[in-house]
Design a protein around this motif. Structure first.
Motif: not given
Length: 391
Positions: A190-217
């Motif tokens: 699944p990493l290859a889809t996004f050109g990622l390598r293990p332990r070499d990216y940060g991850l954010l999984i959230a509903r994109v709404v203000p109280e989840n601070l997605v914009l700030q992150i």
């Protein structure tokens, strides 16, 4: 009303979700996993399922699925669906387990028919910024009606239990968190889809709404420019002003992957991430954070009582964007040993409080107590009951 089948087995009806098999995560996943486990333990289980056209009941993996036809997918359709489900469940022998209090007003029917019921009170929905004032008023009212009409309440977090105990007896509340499977290995495909390598990216999984601070992150990551990508999983719509602001804040290192619903793909992305960022500010035990613990992810989370209880003392926390930027840089620059220690702490916290077996055991104890014959008088308890999960 006795809640048992003709063969004497205990019987429970699960309401409040769109049904099973699960397709939307959260409560649907809990409904499916709990229903399958109770069937395996000898229970008769009914699950009410929202459908567009009338259909007869059917059995799926030992669970009786009861289709309830409702046109549309909006809030009004959900209210109509919940009303139809409650009208049926009130006059069937199964003990109702209602997941969520959004239409708790209908639980008055259980009181009027002298029927016991259990309600999972979810998070403090009326505090979420994304809702309009009328919607917040509706949730506020139903939270109180759920506390009044349901025989017993389940809180998914000690803070939720304390919140509920302000308006009802603590003896009527049991704390049961949310579960997740441990992830001990995962494909890198699944990493290859996004050109990622293990332990070499940060991850954010959230509903994109203000109280989840997605914009700030996203903004903090783009300002810091840490030299590795941030993968953001969450549905974005161009028609939503907040979503447009999130996209606009993303620098070249931010990858917006949209929503991914395949559990194995998401688990692999969690397992191979360098660390998981969790910006949720409102609610109880968040499934995404629990699943990150189960994957052994180092955690950088917003500093609030909900997240601190779930993630534990070994996680990193931020209160504002300055601390967030500092936390991102700290974990990007951290050596393997520090990340390993944080990952091991995540796994310990998961094993301590968030295994599915512990969650299932706790629910079964609550349900069996409600099926037990009534006793005269009340048993005084000084504190909120906690079935699974320790501080």
């Amino acid at each position: 009303m006795k809640s048992g089948g003709s063969d004497g087995r205990p019987t429970v009806a699960i309401l409040g979700t769109r049904g099973v098999p699960a397709a939307h995560g959260g409560f649907e996943t809990l409904a499916e996993r709990l229903a399958l486990e109770l069937v395996a333990r000898g229970w008769r289980v009914e699950v009410y399922c929202q459908v567009r056209e009338p259909a007869p009941p059917m059995v799926w993996r030992g669970i009786l699925l009861i289709p309830v036809a409702v046109r549309g997918d909006g809030a009004v359709s959900t209210i109509v669906f919940d009303l139809k489900c409650t009208l049926r469940a009130a006059f069937r022998p199964a003990l109702p387990l209602v997941l969520g209090y959004n239409t708790a007003v209908f639980s008055l029917l259980y009181r009027l028919t002298a029927k016991r019921s259990v309600m999972n009170m979810d998070g403090i929905e009326w505090k979420r910024d994304r809702w309009s004032k009328p919607a917040k008023a509706w949730f506020w009212l139903n939270e109180r009606l759920g506390s009044l009409f349901s025989t017993h309440l389940v809180a998914d977090h000690p803070e939720i239990a304390r919140h509920l105990a302000r308006r009802t007896s603590a003896a009527r509340i049991t704390t049961i968190a949310y579960g997740a499977d441990p992830v001990l290995e995962a494909s890198t495909e699944p990493l290859a889809t996004f050109g990622l390598r293990p332990r070499d990216y940060g991850l954010l999984i959230a509903r994109v709404v203000p109280e989840n601070l997605v914009l700030q992150i996203v903004r903090a990551w783009s300002e810091v420019r840490p030299g590795l990508p941030l993968l953001v999983l969450g549905k974005l719509a161009e028609s939503d002003p907040y979503h447009r602001a999130v996209r606009a804040a993303g620098g070249p290192d931010v990858i917006f992957a949209g929503a991914i619903y395949e559990a194995e793909r998401v688990a692999a992305l969690r397992f191979h991430a360098r660390f998981h960022i969790h910006g949720h500010t409102v609610g109880g035990t968040n499934p995404s954070l629990v699943e990150a613990l189960g994957a052994g992810s180092p955690i950088l989370a917003h500093d609030n009582p909900f997240n601190r209880w779930v993630a534990g003392p070994q996680a990193l926390y931020f209160g504002d964007e300055t601390e967030l930027r500092r936390g991102i840089l700290g974990l990007v620059r951290a050596g393997p040993r520090r990340l390993e220690v944080m990952g091991e702490a995540s796994r310990r916290r998961h094993a301590e409080a968030f295994t599915w077996r512990g969650i299932f055991d706790a629910y079964e104890r609550v349900l069996r107590r409600q099926l037990a014959p009534r006793r005269q008088g009340r048993e005084a308890r000084p504190a909120v009951r906690r079935e699974h999960g320790r501080a």
